[in-house]
Design an enzyme around this catalytic site. Structure first.
Site, mmCIF file in Angstrom:
data_model
loop_
_atom_site.group_PDB
_atom_site.id
_atom_site.type_symbol
_atom_site.label_atom_id
_atom_site.label_comp_id
_atom_site.label_asym_id
_atom_site.label_seq_id
_atom_site.Cartn_x
_atom_site.Cartn_y
_atom_site.Cartn_z
ATOM 1 N N ASP A 274 53.171 41.969 50.020
ATOM 2 C CA ASP A 274 51.538 41.640 49.700
ATOM 3 C C ASP A 274 51.092 41.070 50.795
ATOM 4 O O ASP A 274 51.388 40.162 51.619
ATOM 5 C CB ASP A 274 51.884 40.340 48.671
ATOM 6 C CG ASP A 274 50.780 39.780 47.968
ATOM 7 O OD1 ASP A 274 50.586 40.058 46.884
ATOM 8 O OD2 ASP A 274 49.647 39.724 48.777
ATOM 9 N N ASP B 146 46.344 45.281 47.237
ATOM 10 C CA ASP B 146 47.164 44.678 48.484
ATOM 11 C C ASP B 146 48.502 44.627 48.282
ATOM 12 O O ASP B 146 49.219 43.735 49.081
ATOM 13 C CB ASP B 146 46.485 43.426 49.017
ATOM 14 C CG ASP B 146 46.707 42.230 48.348
ATOM 15 O OD1 ASP B 146 47.305 42.182 46.921
ATOM 16 O OD2 ASP B 146 46.941 41.251 48.860
ATOM 17 N N GLU B 147 49.271 45.067 47.038
ATOM 18 C CA GLU B 147 50.517 44.909 46.967
ATOM 19 C C GLU B 147 51.352 45.921 46.390
ATOM 20 O O GLU B 147 50.959 46.672 45.685
ATOM 21 C CB GLU B 147 50.845 43.411 46.126
ATOM 22 C CG GLU B 147 50.292 43.469 44.842
ATOM 23 C CD GLU B 147 50.519 42.593 43.816
ATOM 24 O OE1 GLU B 147 51.600 42.001 43.885
ATOM 25 O OE2 GLU B 147 49.649 41.794 42.991
HETATM 26 P P1 TTP Z 1 45.938 38.199 46.388
HETATM 27 O O1 TTP Z 1 47.093 39.024 47.138
HETATM 28 O O2 TTP Z 1 46.213 37.553 44.972
HETATM 29 O O3 TTP Z 1 45.220 37.224 47.530
HETATM 30 P P2 TTP Z 1 45.363 37.210 48.885
HETATM 31 O O4 TTP Z 1 45.782 38.732 49.433
HETATM 32 O O5 TTP Z 1 43.705 37.064 49.206
HETATM 33 O O6 TTP Z 1 46.063 36.187 49.655
HETATM 34 P P3 TTP Z 1 47.587 35.868 49.548
HETATM 35 O O7 TTP Z 1 47.849 35.719 51.122
HETATM 36 O O8 TTP Z 1 47.834 34.503 48.874
HETATM 37 O O9 TTP Z 1 48.100 37.382 48.997
HETATM 38 O O10 TTP Z 1 44.656 39.340 45.903
HETATM 39 C C1 TTP Z 1 44.450 40.407 47.006
HETATM 40 C C2 TTP Z 1 42.749 40.487 47.125
HETATM 41 O O11 TTP Z 1 42.420 40.658 45.737
HETATM 42 C C3 TTP Z 1 42.248 39.349 47.506
HETATM 43 O O12 TTP Z 1 42.202 39.483 48.960
HETATM 44 C C4 TTP Z 1 40.803 39.481 47.001
HETATM 45 C C5 TTP Z 1 41.144 39.993 45.573
HETATM 46 N N1 TTP Z 1 41.082 38.872 44.738
HETATM 47 C C6 TTP Z 1 39.801 38.628 44.182
HETATM 48 O O13 TTP Z 1 38.951 39.176 44.313
HETATM 49 N N2 TTP Z 1 39.762 37.737 43.155
HETATM 50 C C7 TTP Z 1 40.912 36.902 42.744
HETATM 51 O O14 TTP Z 1 40.799 35.736 42.005
HETATM 52 C C8 TTP Z 1 42.071 37.005 43.685
HETATM 53 C C9 TTP Z 1 43.314 36.170 43.225
HETATM 54 C C10 TTP Z 1 42.124 38.261 44.310
HETATM 55 MG MG MG Z 2 47.677 39.162 48.761
#
Ligand code: TTP
Ligand code: MG
Length: 361
Positions: free
Chosen positions: A15, A111-112
């Site tokens: 992720d 992103d995962e």
């Molecule tokens: P996530 O992997 O949940 O968050 P992240 O990568 O920003 O942070 P983390 O280090 O905790 O993994 O989500 C991936 C992308 O999806 C994030 O960069 C932006 C988008 N996203 C939104 O647009 N709205 C949201 O509520 C969430 C949770 C994510």
């Molecule tokens: Mg993420």
């Protein structure tokens, strides 16, 4: 060669850390180290944060927070609009990197992704792979990610979440229950605010508490989800990754515990890998036309060489002979860190071998 326990599933979850914000920072290095917020325009006073950098998170900012509230808490942050086209492009490149490490690959969001690495790695050798993936993504995209490795899809996701950012958490089957014991119930994917507060009201705060609560009570609190959570809490989940697409290739590779320049040992390893991919080929009723050998040297320079044979085959002797020929041509005496084989150009066995029954049917 590292021994491999055939019965243990090894799932990796990757992720990206603060993905949208990190992509912006990688493309605008002047933003490095600053609180960066991606989402709605704070001047419009409506909309929410999509994500924010870890620096912004220290001010209490997080995804989903109203942008007006974010601006009150951290007016000095850099506020940027969402640039989906850029994030999709970077995401595609990251997924291409990840796919190279296992045929069993499942992207679950921008992103995962999950990879089933049971065929090529053990819990002992998996940190080598995790570090290599992290290094490749950082080198090519300038981005950090967190990696979780565990016996099921759920536990791998919980593991990657455990130590963000830039984390690497490996949970062996033997460590699983002690890992779960003190985690808050909210660490289970799918336990949102609502279920969290219902459980908390019943005095269930950790996953250990969940496991000790009887099923009847859990079902009365959370319906069918109660059964699922109990199952996860007891370390019983074995869910693997979901692969929808038909197989395009069968590959297997191994990273040596110590780099080697012994060609005899490398040939033995190749033989082992070839036997394994051949087994999968036959098991899946497939024939292959292209045979590839991959060698990565100790400087991380990767070379591959492929041969396409005139007719599709599943004959082990033919495949081994091709692999050994390719290795002889490819190996130049360098110290090697990783070696792999891949069979591609796959076709179903039935479609090229016509029998009398095909004419009758
Ligand atoms: P996530 O992997 O949940 O968050 P992240 O990568 O920003 O942070 P983390 O280090 O905790 O993994 O989500 C991936 C992308 O999806 C994030 O960069 C932006 C988008 N996203 C939104 O647009 N709205 C949201 O509520 C969430 C949770 C994510
Ligand atoms: Mg993420």
């Amino acid at each position: 060669m590292i021994p491999h326990d055939q019965n243990t599933r090894i799932i990796m979850h990757v992720d990206m850390d603060s993905f949208y914000a990190s992509v912006e920072i990688a493309h605008h290095p002047d933003l490095y180290g600053k609180p960066v917020v991606i989402g709605a325009d704070p001047r419009l006073n409506r909309g929410v944060i999509s994500t924010c950098s870890y620096e912004a998170r220290t001010f209490g900012l997080h995804s989903g927070m109203p942008i007006s509230q974010a601006y009150q808490l951290c007016p000095q942050a850099v506020y940027l609009p969402v640039n989906m086209n850029l994030y999709r492009l970077v995401s595609e490149r990251i997924m291409t990197i990840l796919k190279q490490y296992s045929d069993l690959f499942e992207q679950v969001s921008i992103d995962e992704a999950f990879l089933d690495i049971s065929q090529s790695y053990t819990y002992l050798s998996s940190p080598i792979l995790a570090k290599e993936i992290k290094r490749e993504i950082q080198e090519k995209e300038g981005l950090l990610c967190s990696v979780g490795i565990a016996p099921s899809r759920y536990y791998a996701k919980m593991a990657s979440d455990f130590d963000k950012p830039d984390g690497m958490t490996i949970i062996t089957p033997g460590d699983l229950l002690s890992f779960l014991e003190n985690l808050p119930v909210s660490a289970i994917p799918g336990v949102g605010k609502h279920r969290f507060s219902l459980l908390k009201r019943a005095g269930i705060e950790t996953i250990g508490d969940l496991g000790r609560t009887d099923l009847f009570t859990l079902v009365s609190i959370a319906g069918n989800w109660g059964i699922m959570m109990h199952h996860i809490a007891l370390g019983l989940d074995t869910t693997g990754i979901r692969v929808a697409q038909p197989r395009r290739s069968i590959g297997r590779e191994t990273t040596f515990l110590c780099d080697t320049d012994d060609p005899t040992g490398m040939r033995e390893t190749l033989l082992h890998l070839t036997t394994s991919v051949h087994h999968t080929l036959v098991d899946s009723h497939l024939l292959c036309k292209t045979i590839t050998v991959k060698i990565r040297d100790s400087d991380f320079c990767t070379k591959t060489r492929a041969v396409t044979i005139p007719t599709e085959t599943d004959d082990l002797k033919t495949i081994i002979a091709e692999i050994m020929n390719i290795f002889t041509e490819l190996y130049n005496g360098d110290t090697v860190r990783l070696i792999g084989v891949r069979l591609s150009g796959l076709v179903q066995k039935k479609s090229v071998q016509t029998s009398i029954f095909d004419y009758l049917s």
